[in-house]
Design a protein around this motif. Sequence first.
Motif, PDB file in Angstrom:
ATOM      1  N   PHE A  30       0.842  -1.196   0.000  1.00  0.00           N
ATOM      2  CA  PHE A  30       0.000   0.000   0.000  1.00  0.00           C
ATOM      3  C   PHE A  30       0.877   1.246   0.000  1.00  0.00           C
ATOM      4  CE2 PHE A  30      -1.938   3.402   2.539  1.00  0.00           C
ATOM      5  CZ  PHE A  30      -3.089   3.642   1.812  1.00  0.00           C
ATOM      6  N   ALA A  31       1.885   1.278   0.865  1.00  0.00           N
ATOM      7  CA  ALA A  31       2.757   2.438   1.002  1.00  0.00           C
ATOM      8  C   ALA A  31       3.549   2.719  -0.263  1.00  0.00           C
ATOM      9  CB  ALA A  31       3.704   2.244   2.182  1.00  0.00           C
ATOM     10  N   ALA A  32       3.788   1.698  -1.068  1.00  0.00           N
ATOM     11  CA  ALA A  32       4.552   1.864  -2.302  1.00  0.00           C
ATOM     12  C   ALA A  32       3.680   2.311  -3.474  1.00  0.00           C
ATOM     13  CB  ALA A  32       5.249   0.553  -2.655  1.00  0.00           C
ATOM     14  N   THR A  33       2.372   2.399  -3.261  1.00  0.00           N
ATOM     15  CA  THR A  33       1.435   2.781  -4.318  1.00  0.00           C
ATOM     16  C   THR A  33       1.407   4.304  -4.468  1.00  0.00           C
ATOM     17  OG1 THR A  33       0.068   0.886  -3.758  1.00  0.00           O
ATOM     18  CG2 THR A  33      -0.970   2.598  -5.088  1.00  0.00           C
ATOM     19  N   THR A  34       1.420   4.788  -5.690  1.00  0.00           N
ATOM     20  CA  THR A  34       1.367   6.222  -5.940  1.00  0.00           C
ATOM     21  C   THR A  34       0.078   6.810  -5.376  1.00  0.00           C
ATOM     22  OG1 THR A  34       2.684   5.987  -7.930  1.00  0.00           O
ATOM     23  CG2 THR A  34       1.362   7.986  -7.752  1.00  0.00           C
ATOM     24  N   GLY A  35       0.216   7.943  -4.692  1.00  0.00           N
ATOM     25  CA  GLY A  35      -0.938   8.627  -4.127  1.00  0.00           C
ATOM     26  C   GLY A  35      -1.265   8.217  -2.708  1.00  0.00           C
ATOM     27  N   THR A  36      -0.331   7.571  -2.025  1.00  0.00           N
ATOM     28  CA  THR A  36      -0.598   7.118  -0.665  1.00  0.00           C
ATOM     29  C   THR A  36       0.272   7.855   0.353  1.00  0.00           C
ATOM     30  OG1 THR A  36       1.027   5.336  -0.746  1.00  0.00           O
ATOM     31  CG2 THR A  36      -1.216   4.798  -1.420  1.00  0.00           C
ATOM     32  N   TYR A  37      -0.255   7.935   1.541  1.00  0.00           N
ATOM     33  CA  TYR A  37       0.450   8.510   2.677  1.00  0.00           C
ATOM     34  C   TYR A  37       0.257   7.565   3.844  1.00  0.00           C
ATOM     35  CZ  TYR A  37       0.286  12.751  -0.113  1.00  0.00           C
ATOM     36  OH  TYR A  37       0.431  13.658  -1.124  1.00  0.00           O
ATOM     37  N   VAL A  38       1.334   7.195   4.515  1.00  0.00           N
ATOM     38  CA  VAL A  38       1.261   6.383   5.720  1.00  0.00           C
ATOM     39  C   VAL A  38       1.883   7.200   6.838  1.00  0.00           C
ATOM     40  CG1 VAL A  38       1.911   4.251   6.878  1.00  0.00           C
ATOM     41  CG2 VAL A  38       1.407   4.220   4.425  1.00  0.00           C
ATOM     42  N   LEU A  39       1.090   7.449   7.862  1.00  0.00           N
ATOM     43  CA  LEU A  39       1.535   8.206   9.019  1.00  0.00           C
ATOM     44  C   LEU A  39       1.542   7.246  10.202  1.00  0.00           C
ATOM     45  CD1 LEU A  39       2.260  11.055  10.051  1.00  0.00           C
ATOM     46  CD2 LEU A  39      -0.179  11.435  10.410  1.00  0.00           C
ATOM     47  N   SER A  40       2.727   7.012  10.774  1.00  0.00           N
ATOM     48  CA  SER A  40       2.846   6.082  11.894  1.00  0.00           C
ATOM     49  C   SER A  40       3.264   6.844  13.149  1.00  0.00           C
ATOM     50  CB  SER A  40       3.832   4.961  11.577  1.00  0.00           C
ATOM     51  OG  SER A  40       5.103   5.482  11.301  1.00  0.00           O
ATOM     52  N   SER A  41       2.817   6.358  14.285  1.00  0.00           N
ATOM     53  CA  SER A  41       3.045   7.056  15.552  1.00  0.00           C
ATOM     54  C   SER A  41       4.485   6.987  16.036  1.00  0.00           C
ATOM     55  CB  SER A  41       2.125   6.500  16.630  1.00  0.00           C
ATOM     56  OG  SER A  41       2.379   5.128  16.848  1.00  0.00           O
ATOM     57  N   THR A  42       5.252   6.044  15.518  1.00  0.00           N
ATOM     58  CA  THR A  42       6.624   5.868  15.989  1.00  0.00           C
ATOM     59  C   THR A  42       7.449   5.126  14.941  1.00  0.00           C
ATOM     60  OG1 THR A  42       7.947   5.143  17.881  1.00  0.00           O
ATOM     61  CG2 THR A  42       6.095   3.747  17.252  1.00  0.00           C
ATOM     62  N   SER A  43       8.689   4.906  15.253  1.00  0.00           N
ATOM     63  CA  SER A  43       9.585   4.206  14.335  1.00  0.00           C
ATOM     64  C   SER A  43       9.395   2.692  14.447  1.00  0.00           C
ATOM     65  CB  SER A  43      11.041   4.556  14.666  1.00  0.00           C
ATOM     66  OG  SER A  43      11.406   3.970  15.905  1.00  0.00           O
ATOM     67  N   SER A  44      10.199   1.978  13.706  1.00  0.00           N
ATOM     68  CA  SER A  44      10.120   0.509  13.726  1.00  0.00           C
ATOM     69  C   SER A  44      10.741  -0.088  14.981  1.00  0.00           C
ATOM     70  CB  SER A  44      10.803  -0.069  12.486  1.00  0.00           C
ATOM     71  OG  SER A  44      12.173   0.273  12.486  1.00  0.00           O
ATOM     72  N   THR A  45      11.395   0.745  15.787  1.00  0.00           N
ATOM     73  CA  THR A  45      12.091   0.222  16.971  1.00  0.00           C
ATOM     74  C   THR A  45      11.590   0.799  18.290  1.00  0.00           C
ATOM     75  OG1 THR A  45      13.800   1.921  16.783  1.00  0.00           O
ATOM     76  CG2 THR A  45      14.208  -0.188  15.659  1.00  0.00           C
ATOM     77  N   ARG A  46      10.545   1.620  18.253  1.00  0.00           N
ATOM     78  CA  ARG A  46      10.068   2.269  19.479  1.00  0.00           C
ATOM     79  C   ARG A  46       8.631   1.894  19.777  1.00  0.00           C
ATOM     80  NH1 ARG A  46      11.917   7.670  21.280  1.00  0.00           N
ATOM     81  NH2 ARG A  46      10.728   6.936  23.053  1.00  0.00           N
ATOM     82  N   ALA A  47       8.322   1.818  21.053  1.00  0.00           N
ATOM     83  CA  ALA A  47       6.949   1.590  21.493  1.00  0.00           C
ATOM     84  C   ALA A  47       6.173   2.903  21.425  1.00  0.00           C
ATOM     85  CB  ALA A  47       6.941   1.057  22.924  1.00  0.00           C
ATOM     86  N   ALA A  48       4.889   2.806  21.162  1.00  0.00           N
ATOM     87  CA  ALA A  48       4.019   3.978  21.217  1.00  0.00           C
ATOM     88  C   ALA A  48       3.735   4.278  22.697  1.00  0.00           C
ATOM     89  CB  ALA A  48       2.732   3.704  20.459  1.00  0.00           C
ATOM     90  N   ILE A  49       3.316   5.504  22.976  1.00  0.00           N
ATOM     91  CA  ILE A  49       3.089   5.917  24.356  1.00  0.00           C
ATOM     92  C   ILE A  49       1.607   6.210  24.585  1.00  0.00           C
ATOM     93  CG2 ILE A  49       3.624   7.664  26.110  1.00  0.00           C
ATOM     94  CD1 ILE A  49       6.032   5.953  25.377  1.00  0.00           C
ATOM     95  N   ALA A  50       1.094   5.688  25.675  1.00  0.00           N
ATOM     96  CA  ALA A  50      -0.263   5.980  26.124  1.00  0.00           C
ATOM     97  C   ALA A  50      -0.142   6.435  27.572  1.00  0.00           C
ATOM     98  CB  ALA A  50      -1.159   4.761  25.997  1.00  0.00           C
ATOM     99  N   SER A  51      -0.130   7.738  27.782  1.00  0.00           N
ATOM    100  CA  SER A  51       0.057   8.291  29.119  1.00  0.00           C
ATOM    101  C   SER A  51      -1.144   7.992  30.005  1.00  0.00           C
ATOM    102  CB  SER A  51       0.269   9.804  29.040  1.00  0.00           C
ATOM    103  OG  SER A  51       1.443  10.095  28.321  1.00  0.00           O
ATOM    104  N   LEU A  52      -0.863   7.708  31.266  1.00  0.00           N
ATOM    105  CA  LEU A  52      -1.921   7.426  32.228  1.00  0.00           C
ATOM    106  C   LEU A  52      -2.856   8.620  32.369  1.00  0.00           C
ATOM    107  CD1 LEU A  52       0.046   5.613  35.074  1.00  0.00           C
ATOM    108  CD2 LEU A  52      -1.560   4.606  33.445  1.00  0.00           C
ATOM    109  N   GLY A  53      -4.130   8.327  32.453  1.00  0.00           N
ATOM    110  CA  GLY A  53      -5.118   9.373  32.674  1.00  0.00           C
ATOM    111  C   GLY A  53      -5.600  10.069  31.424  1.00  0.00           C
TER     112      GLY A  53
END
Length: 120
Positions: A30-53
Amino acid sequence: MSPARRQVLILDCCFSGRAVQESMGTVAEFAATTGTYVLSSTSSTRAAIASLGKLYPDFTGMLIDILERGVKGAPELLDIRTIYHTLRERLAGQGAPQPKMTSRGGVPLALGLSHAADAV
């Protein structure tokens, strides 16, 4: 796949930057298809963050805030690149993982209006 000429995939999960690597199959295709945008919350080596509260993970909460309140000084139409750069800047200020964007299209894609009067 959608017949739309421009498509956006937003991923907010741990190691979401990994999704656009060739070994990941469908998302990488999908990401290699013309006209696409992929927005990811972090890199391939980092965990995403969900702050308490908080109601949403940090990335999603910030994205919602940008879409609802706008970006001061931005054009009326918020394009994905402006949103991406604003996310990076604001999340860096919080010490959160940096989002990543992959695009194949070149043409800016507006995702919403910048409510400039309300922007911070």
